[in-house]
Enzyme design. Structure first.
Site, short mmCIF file in Angstrom:
data_model
loop_
_atom_site.label_atom_id
_atom_site.label_comp_id
_atom_site.label_asym_id
_atom_site.label_seq_id
_atom_site.Cartn_x
_atom_site.Cartn_y
_atom_site.Cartn_z
CE1 TYR A 150 -4.42 -1.99 5.29
CE2 TYR A 150 -3.69 0.22 4.72
CZ TYR A 150 -4.11 -1.05 4.34
OH TYR A 150 -4.20 -1.36 3.00
CB SER B 135 -0.91 0.02 1.23
OG SER B 135 -1.56 1.27 1.37
#
Length: 706
Positions: A596, A583
């Site tokens: 995250y 990501s």
């Protein structure tokens, strides 16, 4: 039309009078109907094998006169799925007139080009080499099939005598001759010398049967094959043990599958020394009876008899020298044990080629075996794609059936080596191979994409399949997995995918998924760590359970899947790819994202660490960094969208536009964009790239890594 009252035991009577009645008067439709029924029963013929025909009157478009036209299965194809587009249509008189210019058997291949001058329907399929076999016989409907029961007699040492006695002279006999113009003439000669016969047995090859109508030909075919099968049943295992009796016992089912899964990647590595191969494994009872028998060592080297079998299974199989319960944990020791077997096989194949080749023979092809037999465990087959590997296994089972029958009634005989070579390296077969489409970029590759039942994972799996790979579809949700797999196979075919339940936090579940990959395809080449979860909360609201869940799925999951995958890749010794879907959050510090974002950063660095460690194995490890893939993505479930919207001070509905506007390209990112990035790494152009990051975020300046 009358229907048969005969009860068949060894073949399937599938004729539906009402369906056939609707086609009355349309001989081509009845030909297709009959062909499909015959092809639906693999006891009658193998996949892609055999051909059927009909002759009917039609109007000549040039003269308007009624002429006789033969419709026959064209080159390639399968009678079980035959449609009109798969038929060749030729003027019968023109085809037969080619006898006037035929220069003899040494020149028979040149006749194939002349078939094109006989074509009636210009939109029809190219005529096959078997066209004259149907054209020179006078019957309206003809079936040429490769039933195991008939070939067992045709391949028996006393086949001609048995055929004569079994059918009382109503079935003719033509000695082995490879398909072509000469064989067509020999069939006609056999009929002329034996008027009134109902069919012809081709030595080592197959069966010709016929009738005045589609139905009569269908029933005649069934009756002849049924009688052959009855005769074999009367003899198999009666006067002597099948294949000389059992030499060893099979392992229990689960142990067989475990041994096969452990060994398959090793075998795949050996078989892929020239090009990447896909594998297939079967422990069919017929296979086990053969490979566990006393006669295995005598019969296996003989090879097959029917040319359709031989072309797909090669000159002979390789028989492993491993005990059924062999300890396969020491991969180096196992490779050292079986490497000499592969070296000997390749040497044997090269000698076969050099001994039999002609001045104009094509260059030698891959010298690796197609069929590998593991006594007590099962049979592996390897070929350029899954369908070809699976069909090779089916054909070798046909060959086993033939050997069992022939040995029971007489003695099995295979094709002489020179005859086998002349089929395998036939210039017409070579021309057919050269006409085949160029392999796609991922042909021969096996991919396991975690979380591939939906979202980004599904898009990646789909892209890989479109580029020629086979894929192990997996998910933690069984219902979602079943639906995705069904849809995938419907789009790409039954051989394109295998399915496995996979929980990336469970090492046992991961091992089972790679076991499925090994059993279904022989191993794995591409591993994509895509399965993920997202939790967006302020630090004060973030729980220890949230933290553990993120790190278990994203970091531990990537570690466990990579670890298990590398074990398989090293067994194959073919290199490979690991792609980690990370990501932009791995490099960008944003609000409400401690768990995250840090887990994604750990994934990114684990990529670099594995790239550094695995380069010596030629295993490339790379990262794709997406951002804000909203469409069809599971990541937005479970409150993530709400969390991110809250962090940015907008509504959930405004998220897509917000994410697009903040990019340099002002573009929304789709699952297909991530799939394309993954393909860029594995498609062949970046084979010397490892440890890299490819951003697919529309351009987020804060995420620039340099």
């Amino acid at each position: 039309m009358s229907t048969t009252t005969k009860q068949f035991k060894h073949v399937s009577y599938l004729w539906d009078e009402s369906k056939a009645a609707a086609m009355e008067g349309d001989e081509v439709a009845l030909l297709i109907y009959r062909s499909n029924l015959l092809g639906a029963d693999l006891r009658l013929t193998n996949y892609g094998g055999g051909n059927t025909s009909c002759k009917a009157m039609a109007k000549d478009p040039l003269t308007g006169n009624e002429v006789e036209v033969m419709w026959v299965k064209g080159s390639g194809g399968d009678i079980g799925t035959l449609t009109k587009s798969g038929l060749a249509a030729l003027y019968v008189d023109r085809l037969r007139s080619l006898k006037n210019i035929y220069r003899g058997v040494e020149f028979e291949d040149e006749m194939v080009e002349l078939f094109n001058h006989c074509i009636y329907d210009l939109a029809s399929k190219a005529p096959s080499i078997d066209t004259p076999l149907h054209g020179f016989l006078p019957f309206k409907h003809i079936d040429h099939l490769h039933p195991d029961a008939a070939i067992a007699i045709a391949a028996a040492k006393d086949g001609k005598k048995i055929t004569q006695e079994l059918f009382g002279g109503t079935i003719g006999w033509v000695e082995w001759k490879k398909p072509g113009f000469e064989l067509g003439l020999q069939l006609k000669q056999c009929l002329d010398e034996n008027p009134g016969i109902r069919g012809i047995m081709l030595g080592s090859h197959g069966l010709f049967t016929w009738g005045d109508t589609a139905y009569e030909s269908y029933v005649n075919t069934l009756e002849v094959i049924e009688r052959c099968a009855e005769y074999l049943e009367e003899h198999i295992g009666k006067s002597k043990p099948v294949f000389g009796g059992e030499k060893l016992q099979s392992l229990p089912k689960e142990e067989r599958l475990s041994q096969a899964a452990l060994l398959a990647p090793v075998l795949r590595g050996f078989c892929s020394s020239k090009q990447s191969m896909i594998g297939h494994f079967t422990d069919d009872d017929r296979v086990l009876q053969f490979i566990n028998s006393n006669d295995l060592d005598r019969l296996a080297p003989l090879g097959t008899s029917c040319p359709d079998h031989f072309l797909r299974t090669k000159i002979s199989p390789l028989v492993l020298n491993l005990a059924p319960q062999e300890d396969l944990s020491d991969v180096t020791a196992i490779k050292e044990k079986i490497a000499p077997l592969f070296e000997a096989y390749r040497k044997m194949y090269e000698e076969y080629y050099n001994t039999c080749k002609h001045a104009n023979s094509p260059a030698i092809r891959d010298a690796n075996p197609v069929v590998i037999l593991y006594p007590g465990v099962g049979m592996f087959t390897f070929s350029k794609d899954k369908q070809t590997a699976r069909v090779a296994a089916e054909f070798y089972i046909n060959a086993i059936n033939v050997m069992r029958g022939a040995e029971a009634i007489s003695e099995y005989t295979s094709l002489p080596r020179q005859e086998a070579f002349d089929i395998e390296y036939w210039l017409l077969e070579e021309a057919k191979l050269q006409r085949m489409p160029k392999p796609k970029a991922l042909s021969g590759k096996i991919a396991l994409v975690t979380g591939s039942a939906g979202g980004i994972g599904k898009a990646i799996a789909k892209k890989f399949a479109e580029e020629g790979a086979v894929v192990v579809i997996n998910d933690i949700n069984e219902e979602r997995l079943a639906g995705a797999t069904e849809a995938f196979k419907k789009k790409f075919g039954k051989d394109a995918a295998a399915a496995a339940i996979l929980d990336v936090t469970d090492a046992g579940s991961i091992r089972k998924a790679f076991k499925e990959a090994a059993l279904a395809f022989g191993g794995v080449d591409i591993i994509v760590n895509n399965a993920g979860i997202s939790i967006s909360k302020p630090l004060a609201d973030h729980t220890e359970g949230d933290w553990d869940k993120l790190y278990d799925i994203l970091v531990k999951g990537q570690y466990l899947v990579s670890q298990a995958g590398v074990e398989v890749l090293r067994k194959q010794a073919l290199g490979g790819d690991i792609i980690n879907i990370v990501s932009k959050n791995s490099v960008v510090a944003g609000p409400n994202n401690a768990g995250y974002g840090s887990a994604k950063a750990a994934q990114a660095h684990l990529t670099r660490l594995l790239a550094a460690e695995l380069g010596g194995d030629h295993i490339r490890v790379n990262t794709v960094n997406p951002d804000a893939v909203i469409a069809d993505s599971n990541i937005w479930a479970g409150g993530w969208a709400e969390g991110r919207a809250k962090a940015y001070g907008i509504t959930v509905e405004e998220l897509p536009a917000y994410y697009a506007k903040r990019t340099l390209l002002n573009e929304a990112i789709l699952p297909d964009d991530i799939a394309n990035a993954c393909f860029a790494f594995v498609g062949g152009l970046l084979n010397k790239s490892t440890g890299n990051i490819l951003n697919v975020d529309g351009g987020v300046a804060m995420a620039f890594t340099r």
